[in-house]
Design an enzyme around this catalytic site. Structure first.
Site, PDB file in Angstrom:
ATOM      1  N   SER A  14       0.817  -1.225   0.000  1.00  0.00           N
ATOM      2  CA  SER A  14       0.000   0.000   0.000  1.00  0.00           C
ATOM      3  C   SER A  14       0.846   1.269   0.000  1.00  0.00           C
ATOM      4  O   SER A  14       1.816   1.396   0.735  1.00  0.00           O
ATOM      5  CB  SER A  14      -0.917   0.021   1.229  1.00  0.00           C
ATOM      6  OG  SER A  14      -1.587   1.264   1.271  1.00  0.00           O
ATOM      7  N   SER A  16      -0.626   4.149   0.687  1.00  0.00           N
ATOM      8  CA  SER A  16      -1.358   5.124   1.505  1.00  0.00           C
ATOM      9  C   SER A  16      -0.478   5.791   2.575  1.00  0.00           C
ATOM     10  O   SER A  16      -0.594   7.005   2.776  1.00  0.00           O
ATOM     11  CB  SER A  16      -2.576   4.469   2.149  1.00  0.00           C
ATOM     12  OG  SER A  16      -3.496   4.131   1.148  1.00  0.00           O
ATOM     13  N   THR A  61      -8.760  -1.407   2.571  1.00  0.00           N
ATOM     14  CA  THR A  61      -8.506  -1.853   1.204  1.00  0.00           C
ATOM     15  C   THR A  61      -8.873  -3.322   1.062  1.00  0.00           C
ATOM     16  O   THR A  61      -9.456  -3.925   1.966  1.00  0.00           O
ATOM     17  CB  THR A  61      -7.042  -1.513   0.797  1.00  0.00           C
ATOM     18  OG1 THR A  61      -6.875  -1.831  -0.584  1.00  0.00           O
ATOM     19  CG2 THR A  61      -6.006  -2.269   1.602  1.00  0.00           C
ATOM     20  N   LYS A  65     -13.587  -4.041   2.092  1.00  0.00           N
ATOM     21  CA  LYS A  65     -14.465  -2.867   1.939  1.00  0.00           C
ATOM     22  C   LYS A  65     -15.939  -3.192   2.225  1.00  0.00           C
ATOM     23  O   LYS A  65     -16.675  -2.352   2.722  1.00  0.00           O
ATOM     24  CB  LYS A  65     -14.314  -2.268   0.537  1.00  0.00           C
ATOM     25  CG  LYS A  65     -12.976  -1.558   0.343  1.00  0.00           C
ATOM     26  CD  LYS A  65     -12.887  -0.882  -1.010  1.00  0.00           C
ATOM     27  CE  LYS A  65     -11.476  -0.363  -1.220  1.00  0.00           C
ATOM     28  NZ  LYS A  65     -11.308   0.307  -2.517  1.00  0.00           N
ATOM     29  N   ASP A 101     -13.720   6.571  -2.966  1.00  0.00           N
ATOM     30  CA  ASP A 101     -13.179   6.112  -4.255  1.00  0.00           C
ATOM     31  C   ASP A 101     -13.809   6.864  -5.435  1.00  0.00           C
ATOM     32  O   ASP A 101     -13.114   7.275  -6.366  1.00  0.00           O
ATOM     33  CB  ASP A 101     -13.429   4.608  -4.443  1.00  0.00           C
ATOM     34  CG  ASP A 101     -12.427   3.752  -3.675  1.00  0.00           C
ATOM     35  OD1 ASP A 101     -11.324   4.251  -3.370  1.00  0.00           O
ATOM     36  OD2 ASP A 101     -12.748   2.592  -3.382  1.00  0.00           O
ATOM     37  N   GLY A 129     -15.902  -4.209  -6.186  1.00  0.00           N
ATOM     38  CA  GLY A 129     -15.932  -3.140  -5.188  1.00  0.00           C
ATOM     39  C   GLY A 129     -15.584  -1.777  -5.767  1.00  0.00           C
ATOM     40  O   GLY A 129     -16.225  -0.770  -5.422  1.00  0.00           O
ATOM     41  N   LYS A 155     -23.956  -9.532 -12.145  1.00  0.00           N
ATOM     42  CA  LYS A 155     -23.453  -8.574 -11.144  1.00  0.00           C
ATOM     43  C   LYS A 155     -23.621  -7.139 -11.636  1.00  0.00           C
ATOM     44  O   LYS A 155     -23.953  -6.231 -10.869  1.00  0.00           O
ATOM     45  CB  LYS A 155     -21.984  -8.871 -10.819  1.00  0.00           C
ATOM     46  CG  LYS A 155     -21.820  -9.942  -9.748  1.00  0.00           C
ATOM     47  CD  LYS A 155     -20.399 -10.434  -9.634  1.00  0.00           C
ATOM     48  CE  LYS A 155     -19.439  -9.428  -9.030  1.00  0.00           C
ATOM     49  NZ  LYS A 155     -18.068 -10.005  -8.947  1.00  0.00           N
ATOM     50  N   GLN A 245      -8.551   9.940  -3.702  1.00  0.00           N
ATOM     51  CA  GLN A 245      -9.403   9.306  -2.674  1.00  0.00           C
ATOM     52  C   GLN A 245      -8.763   9.450  -1.294  1.00  0.00           C
ATOM     53  O   GLN A 245      -9.456   9.610  -0.289  1.00  0.00           O
ATOM     54  CB  GLN A 245      -9.773   7.846  -3.018  1.00  0.00           C
ATOM     55  CG  GLN A 245      -8.636   6.836  -3.115  1.00  0.00           C
ATOM     56  CD  GLN A 245      -8.109   6.360  -1.768  1.00  0.00           C
ATOM     57  OE1 GLN A 245      -8.836   6.351  -0.789  1.00  0.00           O
ATOM     58  NE2 GLN A 245      -6.836   6.016  -1.719  1.00  0.00           N
TER      59      GLN A 245
HETATM   60  P1  NDP Z   1     -12.958  -6.960  -7.137  1.00  0.00           P
HETATM   61  O1  NDP Z   1     -12.239  -8.230  -6.891  1.00  0.00           O
HETATM   62  O2  NDP Z   1     -14.034  -6.509  -6.215  1.00  0.00           O
HETATM   63  O3  NDP Z   1     -13.644  -7.035  -8.606  1.00  0.00           O
HETATM   64  C1  NDP Z   1     -12.931  -7.505  -9.717  1.00  0.00           C
HETATM   65  C2  NDP Z   1     -13.667  -7.158 -11.008  1.00  0.00           C
HETATM   66  O4  NDP Z   1     -12.794  -7.465 -12.111  1.00  0.00           O
HETATM   67  C3  NDP Z   1     -14.952  -7.946 -11.242  1.00  0.00           C
HETATM   68  O5  NDP Z   1     -15.863  -7.143 -11.944  1.00  0.00           O
HETATM   69  C4  NDP Z   1     -14.455  -9.113 -12.124  1.00  0.00           C
HETATM   70  O6  NDP Z   1     -15.452  -9.679 -12.929  1.00  0.00           O
HETATM   71  C5  NDP Z   1     -13.470  -8.373 -12.991  1.00  0.00           C
HETATM   72  N1  NDP Z   1     -12.432  -9.231 -13.603  1.00  0.00           N
HETATM   73  C6  NDP Z   1     -11.347  -9.771 -12.990  1.00  0.00           C
HETATM   74  N2  NDP Z   1     -10.602 -10.446 -13.890  1.00  0.00           N
HETATM   75  C7  NDP Z   1     -11.232 -10.321 -15.092  1.00  0.00           C
HETATM   76  C8  NDP Z   1     -10.956 -10.782 -16.404  1.00  0.00           C
HETATM   77  N3  NDP Z   1      -9.865 -11.517 -16.675  1.00  0.00           N
HETATM   78  N4  NDP Z   1     -11.800 -10.460 -17.407  1.00  0.00           N
HETATM   79  C9  NDP Z   1     -12.899  -9.709 -17.152  1.00  0.00           C
HETATM   80  N5  NDP Z   1     -13.219  -9.237 -15.932  1.00  0.00           N
HETATM   81  C10 NDP Z   1     -12.395  -9.540 -14.905  1.00  0.00           C
HETATM   82  O7  NDP Z   1     -11.814  -5.857  -7.302  1.00  0.00           O
HETATM   83  P2  NDP Z   1     -11.961  -4.282  -7.071  1.00  0.00           P
HETATM   84  O8  NDP Z   1     -13.215  -3.852  -7.744  1.00  0.00           O
HETATM   85  O9  NDP Z   1     -11.767  -3.944  -5.651  1.00  0.00           O
HETATM   86  O10 NDP Z   1     -10.676  -3.714  -7.860  1.00  0.00           O
HETATM   87  C11 NDP Z   1     -10.640  -3.661  -9.275  1.00  0.00           C
HETATM   88  C12 NDP Z   1      -9.375  -2.916  -9.728  1.00  0.00           C
HETATM   89  O11 NDP Z   1      -9.448  -1.550  -9.364  1.00  0.00           O
HETATM   90  C13 NDP Z   1      -8.078  -3.457  -9.121  1.00  0.00           C
HETATM   91  O12 NDP Z   1      -7.102  -3.515 -10.146  1.00  0.00           O
HETATM   92  C14 NDP Z   1      -7.701  -2.412  -8.083  1.00  0.00           C
HETATM   93  O13 NDP Z   1      -6.310  -2.321  -7.908  1.00  0.00           O
HETATM   94  C15 NDP Z   1      -8.246  -1.139  -8.739  1.00  0.00           C
HETATM   95  N6  NDP Z   1      -8.562  -0.069  -7.750  1.00  0.00           N
HETATM   96  C16 NDP Z   1      -7.900   1.130  -7.867  1.00  0.00           C
HETATM   97  C17 NDP Z   1      -8.171   2.165  -6.994  1.00  0.00           C
HETATM   98  C18 NDP Z   1      -7.434   3.455  -7.142  1.00  0.00           C
HETATM   99  O14 NDP Z   1      -7.513   4.305  -6.239  1.00  0.00           O
HETATM  100  N7  NDP Z   1      -6.732   3.677  -8.233  1.00  0.00           N
HETATM  101  C19 NDP Z   1      -9.173   2.036  -5.923  1.00  0.00           C
HETATM  102  C20 NDP Z   1      -9.834   0.745  -5.903  1.00  0.00           C
HETATM  103  C21 NDP Z   1      -9.513  -0.264  -6.789  1.00  0.00           C
HETATM  104  P3  NDP Z   1     -16.400 -10.867 -12.338  1.00  0.00           P
HETATM  105  O15 NDP Z   1     -17.451 -10.178 -11.511  1.00  0.00           O
HETATM  106  O16 NDP Z   1     -16.949 -11.500 -13.556  1.00  0.00           O
HETATM  107  O17 NDP Z   1     -15.511 -11.767 -11.544  1.00  0.00           O
END
Ligand code: NDP
Length: 270
Positions: A14, A16, A61, A65, A101, A129, A155, A245
């Site tokens: 992290s 942060s 994180t 969440k 976020d 998330g 979803k 954020q």
């Molecule tokens: P989650 O695990 O909650 O969700 C993952 C998402 O990615 C789901 O929608 C999943 O789809 C999809 N996914 C994963 N692999 C694939 C793939 N190969 N093909 C298609 N869809 C895929 O993760 P988060 O939402 O928490 O985080 C998502 C990204 O955002 C991360 O990379 C994280 O680092 C980034 N992030 C950045 C922040 C910032 O401040 N810059 C803040 C928060 C997050 P399915 O539902 O079908 O599994």
């Protein structure tokens, strides 16, 4: 001295603590900000321990969440809308939960990238998330349309169904429905970049002068490579969102708004 930390599992990576230390130095605030690794089955106990130790707040994180949302005894409207919490404030026995976020993403696009959102056709990829957290603030940005696609389409549909009283046309569909559609802003909120996987995105998705935004930061992702192959000139990673954020969380805790541009520049340089 007031104490804060980011709680996660893993948490070692992290940034942060670096960001909050820079904010504290810049604004002359006296605080400590560390990292707390919570066991996967021990988020609530870790928060209770931090309260007992006199912490004033915490960022949350992956993967906590949603648990933070359940644990909070008070929720801000934007946390309630997101169904997820990334910022906790401890006030006596009250645990106040917020989600910064979405405001972080929108500020990064509008102020740092100077890219307008009003009247734009936006595609949000993902329904985890991160996508949940940004949906509300995107809908508040006077878009022309917002489309959500996700690998597990149910979803995306559930996420869109939860968004109530929306003035912006909002639809959810699968990747199969994308050929032939055109967007001004495409935001990758999936974690596909972490596993270096390419999303099933068609050619011709981007309008002229479009923005391609990947929430991931730290390296070129397959989504960024795809946008480059499509000739997109404006390609951004999620570092600005990360700092924005954090700035919003800092403001919640300290009522002081730090300058983010200098912190983003310093982090890019390092
Ligand atoms: P989650 O695990 O909650 O969700 C993952 C998402 O990615 C789901 O929608 C999943 O789809 C999809 N996914 C994963 N692999 C694939 C793939 N190969 N093909 C298609 N869809 C895929 O993760 P988060 O939402 O928490 O985080 C998502 C990204 O955002 C991360 O990379 C994280 O680092 C980034 N992030 C950045 C922040 C910032 O401040 N810059 C803040 C928060 C997050 P399915 O539902 O079908 O599994």
């Amino acid at each position: 001295m007031d104490r804060y930390a980011v709680i996660g599992h893993p948490v070692e990576h992290s940034k942060s603590p670096l960001i909050h230390a820079a904010f504290a130095q810049q604004t002359g605030q006296q605080l400590e900000y560390g990292k707390v690794l919570a066991p996967l089955d021990g988020f609530a106990a870790t928060v209770a321990e931090m309260q007992a130790q006199g912490y004033s707040g915490a960022n949350v994180t992956v993967p906590f969440k949603f648990e933070a949302y359940e644990l909070a005894t008070e929720l801000t409207p934007r946390a309630r809308q997101a169904g997820a919490v990334n910022t906790l404030s401890f006030v006596g026995q009250v645990i106040r939960g917020d989600n910064t976020d979405g405001v972080g993403l929108v500020r990064d696009i509008l102020h740092n990238l100077q890219f307008p959102l009003q009247g734009q056709r936006v595609l949000l990829i993902g329904a985890g998330g991160a996508a949940e957290g940004v949906l509300g603030p995107l809908l508040d940005a006077s878009l022309a349309t917002l489309s959500v696609v996700n690998r597990s389409v149910g979803k995306a549909q559930a996420m869109v169904a939860r968004a109530s009283a929306v003035a912006v046309p909002l639809v959810a569909h699968s990747f199969d429905a994308l050929p032939g559609q055109v967007f001004d802003v495409v935001i990758n909120a999936t974690s596909s970049g972490l596993s270096n996987e390419r999303l099933p995105l068609p050619s011709g998705l981007f309008a002229t002068d479009a923005l391609a935004y990947d929430m991931m930061y730290g390296r070129e992702t397959p989504f960024m490579q795809y946008a480059r192959e499509e000739g997109v000139a404006r390609i951004a990673d999620g570092l600005g969102m990360l700092v924005e954020q954090a700035a919003e969380a800092f403001y919640i805790w300290r009522q002081v708004r730090p300058d983010t541009a200098s912190v983003i520049a310093a982090m890019r340089a390092s």
